[in-house]
Motif scaffolding. Structure first.
Motif, mmCIF file in Angstrom:
data_model
loop_
_atom_site.group_PDB
_atom_site.id
_atom_site.type_symbol
_atom_site.label_atom_id
_atom_site.label_comp_id
_atom_site.label_asym_id
_atom_site.label_seq_id
_atom_site.Cartn_x
_atom_site.Cartn_y
_atom_site.Cartn_z
ATOM 1 N N ALA A 169 26.496 -19.029 75.017
ATOM 2 C CA ALA A 169 26.171 -20.208 75.822
ATOM 3 C C ALA A 169 25.701 -21.337 74.916
ATOM 4 C CB ALA A 169 25.079 -19.863 76.827
ATOM 5 N N ALA A 170 26.091 -22.538 75.257
ATOM 6 C CA ALA A 170 25.673 -23.706 74.472
ATOM 7 C C ALA A 170 24.194 -23.965 74.718
ATOM 8 C CB ALA A 170 26.498 -24.921 74.872
ATOM 9 N N ALA A 171 23.516 -24.369 73.683
ATOM 10 C CA ALA A 171 22.098 -24.715 73.816
ATOM 11 C C ALA A 171 21.965 -25.978 74.641
ATOM 12 C CB ALA A 171 21.486 -24.918 72.436
ATOM 13 N N THR A 172 20.895 -26.080 75.366
ATOM 14 C CA THR A 172 20.644 -27.300 76.107
ATOM 15 C C THR A 172 19.630 -28.130 75.347
ATOM 16 O OG1 THR A 172 18.934 -26.207 77.382
ATOM 17 C CG2 THR A 172 21.133 -26.243 78.338
ATOM 18 N N ALA A 173 19.678 -29.417 75.558
ATOM 19 C CA ALA A 173 18.763 -30.310 74.852
ATOM 20 C C ALA A 173 17.335 -29.986 75.233
ATOM 21 C CB ALA A 173 19.080 -31.759 75.195
ATOM 22 N N PRO A 174 16.429 -30.028 74.268
ATOM 23 C CA PRO A 174 15.031 -29.795 74.598
ATOM 24 C C PRO A 174 14.527 -30.888 75.529
ATOM 25 C CG PRO A 174 15.317 -30.316 72.255
ATOM 26 C CD PRO A 174 16.663 -30.281 72.872
ATOM 27 N N ALA A 175 13.618 -30.514 76.397
ATOM 28 C CA ALA A 175 13.075 -31.496 77.338
ATOM 29 C C ALA A 175 12.266 -32.545 76.588
ATOM 30 C CB ALA A 175 12.199 -30.794 78.362
ATOM 31 N N ALA A 176 12.478 -33.775 76.958
ATOM 32 C CA ALA A 176 11.756 -34.871 76.305
ATOM 33 C C ALA A 176 10.389 -35.021 76.961
ATOM 34 C CB ALA A 176 12.554 -36.157 76.409
ATOM 35 N N ILE B 33 19.544 -35.233 62.873
ATOM 36 C CA ILE B 33 19.724 -35.010 61.446
ATOM 37 C C ILE B 33 21.192 -35.096 61.073
ATOM 38 C CG2 ILE B 33 19.405 -33.331 59.595
ATOM 39 C CD1 ILE B 33 16.990 -32.368 61.423
ATOM 40 N N GLY B 34 22.043 -34.593 61.962
ATOM 41 C CA GLY B 34 23.466 -34.652 61.670
ATOM 42 C C GLY B 34 24.306 -34.105 62.789
ATOM 43 N N ILE B 35 25.602 -34.416 62.703
ATOM 44 C CA ILE B 35 26.625 -33.879 63.597
ATOM 45 C C ILE B 35 27.618 -33.151 62.702
ATOM 46 C CG2 ILE B 35 28.504 -34.443 65.184
ATOM 47 C CD1 ILE B 35 26.892 -36.890 66.043
ATOM 48 N N PHE B 36 27.927 -31.912 63.051
ATOM 49 C CA PHE B 36 28.746 -31.060 62.198
ATOM 50 C C PHE B 36 29.941 -30.508 62.966
ATOM 51 C CE2 PHE B 36 24.393 -31.070 60.827
ATOM 52 C CZ PHE B 36 24.488 -31.244 59.456
ATOM 53 N N SER B 37 31.098 -30.470 62.309
ATOM 54 C CA SER B 37 32.290 -29.884 62.925
ATOM 55 C C SER B 37 32.350 -28.380 62.672
ATOM 56 C CB SER B 37 33.555 -30.560 62.394
ATOM 57 O OG SER B 37 33.620 -30.432 60.985
ATOM 58 N N ILE B 38 31.511 -27.884 61.761
ATOM 59 C CA ILE B 38 31.452 -26.455 61.447
ATOM 60 C C ILE B 38 30.057 -25.942 61.814
ATOM 61 C CG2 ILE B 38 31.581 -24.747 59.582
ATOM 62 C CD1 ILE B 38 33.520 -26.738 58.182
ATOM 63 N N GLU C 216 25.398 -27.282 70.787
ATOM 64 C CA GLU C 216 26.853 -27.274 70.761
ATOM 65 C C GLU C 216 27.342 -28.214 71.846
ATOM 66 O OE1 GLU C 216 28.730 -23.495 71.352
ATOM 67 O OE2 GLU C 216 30.725 -24.340 71.075
ATOM 68 N N GLN C 217 28.208 -29.140 71.468
ATOM 69 C CA GLN C 217 28.768 -30.090 72.423
ATOM 70 C C GLN C 217 30.253 -30.235 72.132
ATOM 71 O OE1 GLN C 217 25.875 -33.270 71.519
ATOM 72 N NE2 GLN C 217 24.982 -32.870 73.517
ATOM 73 N N SER C 218 30.956 -31.012 72.949
ATOM 74 C CA SER C 218 32.373 -31.227 72.678
ATOM 75 C C SER C 218 32.775 -32.631 73.096
ATOM 76 C CB SER C 218 33.239 -30.196 73.402
ATOM 77 O OG SER C 218 33.133 -30.362 74.793
ATOM 78 N N SER C 219 33.808 -33.116 72.432
ATOM 79 C CA SER C 219 34.364 -34.423 72.730
ATOM 80 C C SER C 219 35.871 -34.316 72.544
ATOM 81 C CB SER C 219 33.783 -35.481 71.792
ATOM 82 O OG SER C 219 34.386 -36.726 72.024
ATOM 83 N N SER C 220 36.617 -34.730 73.546
ATOM 84 C CA SER C 220 38.087 -34.655 73.503
ATOM 85 C C SER C 220 38.569 -33.246 73.170
ATOM 86 C CB SER C 220 38.646 -35.658 72.485
ATOM 87 O OG SER C 220 38.244 -36.967 72.807
ATOM 88 N N GLY C 221 37.869 -32.250 73.702
ATOM 89 C CA GLY C 221 38.268 -30.862 73.508
ATOM 90 C C GLY C 221 37.888 -30.263 72.164
ATOM 91 N N LYS C 222 37.191 -31.007 71.318
ATOM 92 C CA LYS C 222 36.774 -30.494 70.007
ATOM 93 C C LYS C 222 35.271 -30.237 70.008
ATOM 94 C CE LYS C 222 38.806 -31.313 66.365
ATOM 95 N NZ LYS C 222 39.412 -31.619 65.093
#
Length: 89
Positions: free
Chosen positions: A2-9, A20-25, A47-53
């Motif tokens: 399961a994808a992690a959810t954003a921590p509550a603000a 800190i960064g966005i990583f494709s790996i 973990e997120q996705s954009s345009s199926g990636k």
């Protein structure tokens, strides 16, 4: 997994998290999170996705005050992540 959810603000700041960064790996994101833990911070890998990636974001926070956010950002930049910046989530 399961994808992690954003921590509550739980902060009054408009941008309490430091990205800190966005990583494709995924492993690169996990390695960055490990480096943040070793530097005494508590990172979240999302973990997120954009345009199926899929991609993975590494965040630290939420900071409670502007001073805390500034201190976190300086600490992160000192570890070599000079392009880190404040984000909403």
């Amino acid at each position: 997994p399961a994808a992690a959810t954003a921590p509550a603000a739980s902060s009054s700041l408009d941008k309490p998290f430091i990205q800190i960064g966005i990583f494709s790996i995924e492993q690169n994101a996990n390695n960055t999170a490990t480096a943040m833990r070793q530097a005494g911070m508590v990172p979240t890998v999302l973990e997120q996705s954009s345009s199926g990636k899929a991609f993975w974001r590494v965040l630290v926070g939420p900071a409670q005050t502007r001073a805390e956010r500034s201190t976190l950002l300086a600490k992160i930049k000192d570890t070599g992540f000079t392009d880190a910046y404040a984000v909403t989530n």
